[in-house]
Design a protein around this motif. Sequence first.
Motif, PDB file in Angstrom:
ATOM      1  N   ASP A 187       0.826  -1.212   0.000  1.00 21.96           N
ATOM      2  CA  ASP A 187       0.000   0.000   0.000  1.00 21.96           C
ATOM      3  C   ASP A 187       0.861   1.262   0.000  1.00 21.96           C
ATOM      4  OD1 ASP A 187      -2.226  -1.556   0.021  1.00 21.96           O
ATOM      5  OD2 ASP A 187      -2.578  -1.413   2.187  1.00 21.96           O
ATOM      6  N   ARG A 188       1.956   1.258   0.735  1.00 26.83           N
ATOM      7  CA  ARG A 188       2.745   2.481   0.873  1.00 26.83           C
ATOM      8  C   ARG A 188       3.752   2.646  -0.268  1.00 26.83           C
ATOM      9  NH1 ARG A 188       2.753   4.996   5.842  1.00 26.83           N
ATOM     10  NH2 ARG A 188       4.921   5.696   5.576  1.00 26.83           N
ATOM     11  N   CYS A 189       4.623   1.660  -0.415  1.00 22.18           N
ATOM     12  CA  CYS A 189       5.670   1.768  -1.440  1.00 22.18           C
ATOM     13  C   CYS A 189       6.187   0.357  -1.736  1.00 22.18           C
ATOM     14  CB  CYS A 189       6.813   2.674  -0.965  1.00 22.18           C
ATOM     15  SG  CYS A 189       8.081   2.958  -2.207  1.00 22.18           S
ATOM     16  N   PRO A 190       5.807  -0.242  -2.834  1.00 22.64           N
ATOM     17  CA  PRO A 190       6.239  -1.614  -3.136  1.00 22.64           C
ATOM     18  C   PRO A 190       7.764  -1.728  -3.103  1.00 22.64           C
ATOM     19  CG  PRO A 190       4.521  -0.920  -4.657  1.00 22.64           C
ATOM     20  CD  PRO A 190       4.911   0.295  -3.877  1.00 22.64           C
ATOM     21  N   THR A 191       8.240  -2.721  -2.361  1.00 25.14           N
ATOM     22  CA  THR A 191       9.678  -2.917  -2.157  1.00 25.14           C
ATOM     23  C   THR A 191       9.981  -4.411  -2.177  1.00 25.14           C
ATOM     24  OG1 THR A 191       9.688  -0.967  -0.729  1.00 25.14           O
ATOM     25  CG2 THR A 191      11.625  -2.351  -0.651  1.00 25.14           C
ATOM     26  N   HIS A 192      11.180  -4.750  -2.621  1.00 24.22           N
ATOM     27  CA  HIS A 192      11.597  -6.147  -2.632  1.00 24.22           C
ATOM     28  C   HIS A 192      11.820  -6.615  -1.198  1.00 24.22           C
ATOM     29  CE1 HIS A 192      13.244  -9.811  -4.242  1.00 24.22           C
ATOM     30  NE2 HIS A 192      14.362  -9.661  -3.539  1.00 24.22           N
ATOM     31  N   VAL A 193      11.234  -7.782  -0.842  1.00 23.99           N
ATOM     32  CA  VAL A 193      11.282  -8.306   0.518  1.00 23.99           C
ATOM     33  C   VAL A 193      11.930  -9.687   0.489  1.00 23.99           C
ATOM     34  CG1 VAL A 193       9.937  -9.027   2.531  1.00 23.99           C
ATOM     35  CG2 VAL A 193       9.261  -6.998   1.233  1.00 23.99           C
ATOM     36  N   LEU A 194      12.896  -9.906   1.411  1.00 18.62           N
ATOM     37  CA  LEU A 194      13.504 -11.219   1.622  1.00 18.62           C
ATOM     38  C   LEU A 194      13.045 -11.729   2.984  1.00 18.62           C
ATOM     39  CD1 LEU A 194      17.212 -10.793   0.428  1.00 18.62           C
ATOM     40  CD2 LEU A 194      15.377 -12.012  -0.721  1.00 18.62           C
ATOM     41  N   LEU A 195      12.387 -12.905   3.010  1.00 20.28           N
ATOM     42  CA  LEU A 195      11.880 -13.500   4.248  1.00 20.28           C
ATOM     43  C   LEU A 195      12.823 -14.593   4.691  1.00 20.28           C
ATOM     44  CD1 LEU A 195       9.747 -13.990   6.442  1.00 20.28           C
ATOM     45  CD2 LEU A 195       8.586 -15.517   4.825  1.00 20.28           C
ATOM     46  N   TRP A 196      13.254 -14.516   5.952  1.00 22.14           N
ATOM     47  CA  TRP A 196      14.049 -15.587   6.562  1.00 22.14           C
ATOM     48  C   TRP A 196      13.136 -16.274   7.580  1.00 22.14           C
ATOM     49  CZ3 TRP A 196      19.788 -15.494   6.180  1.00 22.14           C
ATOM     50  CH2 TRP A 196      20.364 -16.652   6.703  1.00 22.14           C
ATOM     51  N   PRO A 197      12.588 -17.427   7.236  1.00 22.18           N
ATOM     52  CA  PRO A 197      11.604 -18.064   8.125  1.00 22.18           C
ATOM     53  C   PRO A 197      12.263 -18.606   9.393  1.00 22.18           C
ATOM     54  CG  PRO A 197      12.099 -19.485   6.257  1.00 22.18           C
ATOM     55  CD  PRO A 197      12.813 -18.189   6.007  1.00 22.18           C
ATOM     56  N   VAL A 198      11.641 -18.341  10.544  1.00 19.49           N
ATOM     57  CA  VAL A 198      12.149 -18.808  11.838  1.00 19.49           C
ATOM     58  C   VAL A 198      10.965 -19.144  12.730  1.00 19.49           C
ATOM     59  CG1 VAL A 198      14.254 -17.422  11.713  1.00 19.49           C
ATOM     60  CG2 VAL A 198      12.205 -16.443  12.764  1.00 19.49           C
ATOM     61  N   LEU A 199      11.261 -19.879  13.819  1.00 21.23           N
ATOM     62  CA  LEU A 199      10.292 -20.030  14.894  1.00 21.23           C
ATOM     63  C   LEU A 199      10.321 -18.774  15.749  1.00 21.23           C
ATOM     64  CD1 LEU A 199      11.007 -23.713  16.023  1.00 21.23           C
ATOM     65  CD2 LEU A 199       9.080 -22.899  14.653  1.00 21.23           C
ATOM     66  N   VAL A 200       9.176 -18.345  16.205  1.00 22.05           N
ATOM     67  CA  VAL A 200       9.117 -17.122  17.001  1.00 22.05           C
ATOM     68  C   VAL A 200       8.811 -17.405  18.466  1.00 22.05           C
ATOM     69  CG1 VAL A 200       8.550 -15.625  15.063  1.00 22.05           C
ATOM     70  CG2 VAL A 200       6.715 -16.789  16.308  1.00 22.05           C
ATOM     71  N   GLN A 201       8.631 -18.672  18.845  1.00 23.13           N
ATOM     72  CA  GLN A 201       8.476 -19.044  20.235  1.00 23.13           C
ATOM     73  C   GLN A 201       8.753 -20.527  20.379  1.00 23.13           C
ATOM     74  OE1 GLN A 201       4.182 -18.097  20.663  1.00 23.13           O
ATOM     75  NE2 GLN A 201       3.945 -20.187  21.401  1.00 23.13           N
ATOM     76  N   GLY A 202       9.042 -20.934  21.606  1.00 18.74           N
ATOM     77  CA  GLY A 202       9.282 -22.339  21.855  1.00 18.74           C
ATOM     78  C   GLY A 202      10.757 -22.686  21.800  1.00 18.74           C
ATOM     79  N   GLN A 203      10.987 -23.998  21.862  1.00 19.73           N
ATOM     80  CA  GLN A 203      12.343 -24.501  21.907  1.00 19.73           C
ATOM     81  C   GLN A 203      13.080 -24.204  20.606  1.00 19.73           C
ATOM     82  OE1 GLN A 203      13.749 -25.846  24.518  1.00 19.73           O
ATOM     83  NE2 GLN A 203      15.702 -26.099  23.466  1.00 19.73           N
ATOM     84  N   GLY A 204      14.276 -23.609  20.693  1.00 24.06           N
ATOM     85  CA  GLY A 204      15.105 -23.314  19.516  1.00 24.06           C
ATOM     86  C   GLY A 204      14.755 -22.035  18.793  1.00 24.06           C
TER      87      GLY A 204
END
Length: 501
Positions: free
Chosen positions: A180-197
């Motif tokens: 919506d604001r300004c289209p930009t190239h995005v790189l996603l680094w998938p991770v767990l956000v809670q729990g073990q590790g």
Amino acid sequence: MSPEYEAGFGTSGRLLAEERAGDNAPPLSVSELSAMLKRTVEDRFGHVRLRGEISGFKRAASGHLYLCLKDDNAVIDGVMWKGGAARLPFSPQDGVEVIATGKLTTYPGRSKYQIVIDRMELAGEGALMALLEKLKQKLAAEGLFDRDRKRRLPFLPRTIGVVTSPTGAVIRDILHRLEDRCPTHVLLWPVLVQGQGAAEQVARAVRGFSDMKPGGPLPRPDLVIVARGGGSIEDLWSFNEEIVVRAVAECSIPIISAVGHETDTTLCDHAADMRAPTPTAAAELAVPVRADLMAMLTEQGLRMNRAVRRSAAQARERLDMQVRLMPTPDTLLAPQRQRLDQLSDNLGNCLRHRVADARAHLGQAGGALRPALLRQYLNRGKERLDRLRLRPDYLTRVFHAQVTAFDSLARLFASVNPDLPLRRGFARVMAGARLIKTVTDARAAGAVSLHFDDGAVGAVVEGGAPAKPLEKPQSQSISASSRAPRNSQHGAEDRQQDLFS
């Protein structure tokens, strides 16, 4: 056993142990007793939960944890093996109150009992906050939260790296807001956000973005967003872990921390370059509004055009004012024209005066060119020429005088020639290249050579070996011994006299 022994030592002071009838308590070894105690303790306390404060915490190189749990009146040792330690959701520290679940056992090597911990939890939210505050003070003392190390975010990042869960609503909210604001190239680094590790994965993702090199197969992000949705303090605890905080603080790329909702605060927020209250707000902070940029560019273009036109108009006005103040060509050339006219008039007068002066000078010079004066000048020249002519008698006298002087020099040269006396029978005595003038020199030389007009011969002084002649071959030399009889016949009056005596 003798009666005297019985009387001397009694039944309780025997020197040697021995089996007695009816005795049902055989002696046990230390190992047997330790094994019995171990079985008894483990059977009786196979599952216990203890509440206490951690003291003397130590993590061994093998990964096992060793600690003590204490309260106001007692202390118990505890151990947590490597597998259970890897599953801990927090990093144990001294002074933190926990609830440990496990079983009691004994350690025969030191006759001590201890608890083998299978699971360890913080004893309530107060203990969790105390652990959080203690870690915060430690990291703050190292300067990880200083405002001086905060960096400015890039105004318009070309690539944004996002560290979050790939399945949650956070990444969708960030992508939608960026679109919506300004289209930009995005790189996603998938991770767990809670729990073990989760903490290890988040730290690895942040360091991975930081270690990316420009010009690689993937573009290096200009900005990194660490994001997670809201939750309890236990859910957000991964972002309070020391490994995550240090990774965020050491990242070479500016970072926005968007963990939880507006009221949630983690240590990751303090270490990041900027904190966003929500992931959506992080996307708003990351990029400006494209429409606002376009409007700003349009406004700047209009302002630039107005500024250029205004500058051109002002320059034109200044030019017109300068033109009005500048003198006309006629005004500038009037003095030069007047001076030209004056010089033109003076040029004619000067030429007439110059011609008149030249005519007067020519008249004076022409009056001096009379024939009588020229003949008189010619006669004086002839007289000087006659005086300068060379007379033959004078040249003859000079020539004879020079001939006479030359003959005198020739006779003088002949008289001083050292070889001329040799023609009259004299001889020159030489020792090598040295002239012998005295008897002492001849005796000192020993061997000499006698130089005559027609050659040289060697001679020996007082029986010395004859010297070889220097100028003539040996075949032409005459030995002094061969000439000795001749000299004896003529006598002393015929001996050769010294030329230089």
